[in-house]
Design a protein around this motif. Structure first.
Motif, PDB file in Angstrom:
ATOM      1  N   LEU A 293      -5.062   3.620   6.311  1.00 54.15           N
ATOM      2  CA  LEU A 293      -4.768   2.281   6.805  1.00 54.15           C
ATOM      3  C   LEU A 293      -4.051   2.307   8.147  1.00 54.15           C
ATOM      4  O   LEU A 293      -4.249   1.428   8.985  1.00 54.15           O
ATOM      5  CB  LEU A 293      -3.905   1.529   5.782  1.00 54.15           C
ATOM      6  CG  LEU A 293      -4.563   1.285   4.426  1.00 54.15           C
ATOM      7  CD1 LEU A 293      -3.512   0.872   3.410  1.00 54.15           C
ATOM      8  CD2 LEU A 293      -5.645   0.229   4.551  1.00 54.15           C
ATOM      9  N   SER A 294      -3.173   3.288   8.344  1.00 52.85           N
ATOM     10  CA  SER A 294      -2.459   3.426   9.606  1.00 52.85           C
ATOM     11  C   SER A 294      -1.962   4.855   9.736  1.00 52.85           C
ATOM     12  O   SER A 294      -1.846   5.596   8.744  1.00 52.85           O
ATOM     13  CB  SER A 294      -1.275   2.455   9.691  1.00 52.85           C
ATOM     14  OG  SER A 294      -0.226   2.867   8.835  1.00 52.85           O
TER      15      SER A 294
ATOM     16  N   LYS B   4      -6.660   4.089  -0.645  1.00 48.71           N
ATOM     17  CA  LYS B   4      -6.272   3.780   0.732  1.00 48.71           C
ATOM     18  C   LYS B   4      -4.761   3.931   0.851  1.00 48.71           C
ATOM     19  O   LYS B   4      -4.016   3.545  -0.061  1.00 48.71           O
ATOM     20  CB  LYS B   4      -6.691   2.353   1.117  1.00 48.71           C
ATOM     21  CG  LYS B   4      -8.207   2.147   1.220  1.00 48.71           C
ATOM     22  CD  LYS B   4      -8.519   0.724   1.630  1.00 48.71           C
ATOM     23  CE  LYS B   4     -10.029   0.484   1.730  1.00 48.71           C
ATOM     24  NZ  LYS B   4     -10.642   1.265   2.827  1.00 48.71           N
ATOM     25  N   TRP B   5      -4.311   4.476   1.980  1.00 46.28           N
ATOM     26  CA  TRP B   5      -2.881   4.674   2.161  1.00 46.28           C
ATOM     27  C   TRP B   5      -2.530   4.771   3.643  1.00 46.28           C
ATOM     28  O   TRP B   5      -3.382   5.028   4.488  1.00 46.28           O
ATOM     29  CB  TRP B   5      -2.412   5.944   1.436  1.00 46.28           C
ATOM     30  CG  TRP B   5      -3.114   7.208   1.858  1.00 46.28           C
ATOM     31  CD1 TRP B   5      -2.794   8.058   2.886  1.00 46.28           C
ATOM     32  CD2 TRP B   5      -4.281   7.789   1.249  1.00 46.28           C
ATOM     33  NE1 TRP B   5      -3.663   9.115   2.955  1.00 46.28           N
ATOM     34  CE2 TRP B   5      -4.596   8.975   1.958  1.00 46.28           C
ATOM     35  CE3 TRP B   5      -5.093   7.421   0.163  1.00 46.28           C
ATOM     36  CZ2 TRP B   5      -5.673   9.795   1.626  1.00 46.28           C
ATOM     37  CZ3 TRP B   5      -6.171   8.236  -0.172  1.00 46.28           C
ATOM     38  CH2 TRP B   5      -6.442   9.401   0.559  1.00 46.28           C
ATOM     39  N   HIS B   6      -1.261   4.534   3.937  1.00 45.16           N
ATOM     40  CA  HIS B   6      -0.693   4.808   5.248  1.00 45.16           C
ATOM     41  C   HIS B   6      -0.272   6.283   5.251  1.00 45.16           C
ATOM     42  O   HIS B   6       0.176   6.806   4.233  1.00 45.16           O
ATOM     43  CB  HIS B   6       0.542   3.940   5.508  1.00 45.16           C
ATOM     44  CG  HIS B   6       0.297   2.464   5.391  1.00 45.16           C
ATOM     45  ND1 HIS B   6      -0.310   1.732   6.385  1.00 45.16           N
ATOM     46  CD2 HIS B   6       0.590   1.593   4.386  1.00 45.16           C
ATOM     47  CE1 HIS B   6      -0.380   0.461   6.018  1.00 45.16           C
ATOM     48  NE2 HIS B   6       0.155   0.347   4.810  1.00 45.16           N
TER      49      HIS B   6
ATOM     50  N   CYS C  64      -7.684   3.725  13.154  1.00 47.77           N
ATOM     51  CA  CYS C  64      -6.677   2.840  12.577  1.00 47.77           C
ATOM     52  C   CYS C  64      -5.512   2.633  13.547  1.00 47.77           C
ATOM     53  O   CYS C  64      -5.386   3.352  14.539  1.00 47.77           O
ATOM     54  CB  CYS C  64      -6.165   3.426  11.260  1.00 47.77           C
ATOM     55  SG  CYS C  64      -5.279   4.987  11.459  1.00 47.77           S
TER      56      CYS C  64
ATOM     57  N   GLU D 170       0.821  -1.200   0.000  1.00 44.81           N
ATOM     58  CA  GLU D 170       0.000   0.000   0.000  1.00 44.81           C
ATOM     59  C   GLU D 170       0.866   1.266   0.000  1.00 44.81           C
ATOM     60  O   GLU D 170       1.971   1.284   0.543  1.00 44.81           O
ATOM     61  CB  GLU D 170      -0.920   0.026   1.226  1.00 44.81           C
ATOM     62  CG  GLU D 170      -1.893  -1.134   1.309  1.00 44.81           C
ATOM     63  CD  GLU D 170      -1.313  -2.326   2.064  1.00 44.81           C
ATOM     64  OE1 GLU D 170      -0.068  -2.340   2.292  1.00 44.81           O
ATOM     65  OE2 GLU D 170      -2.083  -3.234   2.424  1.00 44.81           O
TER      66      GLU D 170
END
Length: 269
Positions: free
Chosen positions: A123-124, A98-100, A213, A30
């Motif tokens: 995502l985080s 979606k991404w960190h 998250c 990701e």
């Protein structure tokens, strides 16, 4: 080998400059979005971008409005949401879903708001030198930090003031880094005030509570924001907190230390 490229995105108020590197690894993971501190640029993450593109992550690092190659807001932005929305416009224009997100100092404040307000996309969340503090702390730090100490003056003394400011901020012995951050901080003397005005009125405490998250927090003991790490454990005892090095410039000065904690964290998300 993946190459870091630079480009512009046309937003309503002006152009956003950003760096990106598209991983050439066969196993893709990701994307990671890196949000910089005041008064630096996305360039502070180039070492980390190279590390993570080699691990299969496409990486993106925009310059905040008022910083680097991005446009200067004409008026004082109303809140941190102004910056976050521009980042969201950029990332969605790039086709990211979606991404960190990793944020440093002011970028940590914007990353936290991004995670709280747009949970379906994040995502985080990784924070380096987070400004999570009480309202009383915000007022006190705003009074100390929200000062245009290096506004350009005819005799050039603002340049020496900026050089000295970097020294006490823990820039370290790397002369090339110090020279680059001198240029970044002189360019963004007004953008710095604008984002601080927003950050120190943001409900960071409430934003942080709402993040759903996984979260990783890192900070150096000689970072100006180290005294506020205690609040992270107070609000969210489950959050992993780690000590790195590098004064106020951890991503540029300690990319190996950061990746030593960040890589295993990402593997669990």
């Amino acid at each position: 080998m993946s190459v870091i490229k630079k480009a512009y995105f046309d937003d309503v108020d002006g152009q956003i400059h950003y760096r990106s590197v598209i991983s050439q690894e066969p196993t893709k993971r990701e994307p990671i979005v890196f949000l910089h501190m005041s008064a630096s640029t996305g360039g502070q993450f180039e070492k980390l971008m190279k590390i993570y593109s080699a691990l299969g992550h496409d990486c993106y690092a925009p310059d905040m409005p008022g910083f680097g190659g991005s446009f200067d807001p004409v008026e004082q932005p109303p809140n941190t949401g102004y910056y976050v929305k521009i980042y969201m416009n950029l990332l969605q224009s790039l086709g990211l879903t979606k991404w960190h997100v990793l944020g440093h100092h002011s970028g940590a404040s914007l990353a936290t708001e991004m995670a709280a307000e747009y949970p379906d996309h994040i995502l985080s969340l990784c924070l380096i030198g987070a400004a999570i503090m009480t309202r009383e702390d915000q007022v006190a730090l705003n009074a100390k930090s929200n000062v245009p100490f290096n506004k350009p003056v005819a005799d050039g003394s603002h340049l020496k003031k900026t050089w000295d400011y970097l020294e006490v901020s823990g820039i370290g012995p790397d002369l090339d880094l110090k020279q680059q951050e001198l240029l970044n901080h002189v360019r963004a003397w007004d953008g710095r005030i604008k984002i601080y005005t927003c950050v120190f009125t943001q409900d960071m405490w409430g934003m942080f509570k709402r993040v759903a998250c996984p979260i990783l927090n890192m900070c150096a003991k000689d970072d100006v924001l180290w005294p506020y790490v205690k609040y992270i454990k107070e609000i969210r005892p489950e959050v992993q907190c780690e000590e790195v090095i590098g004064g106020d410039f951890e991503p540029a000065r300690d990319p190996e230390g950061i990746s030593g904690f960040y890589t295993p964290f990402l593997s669990k998300v």
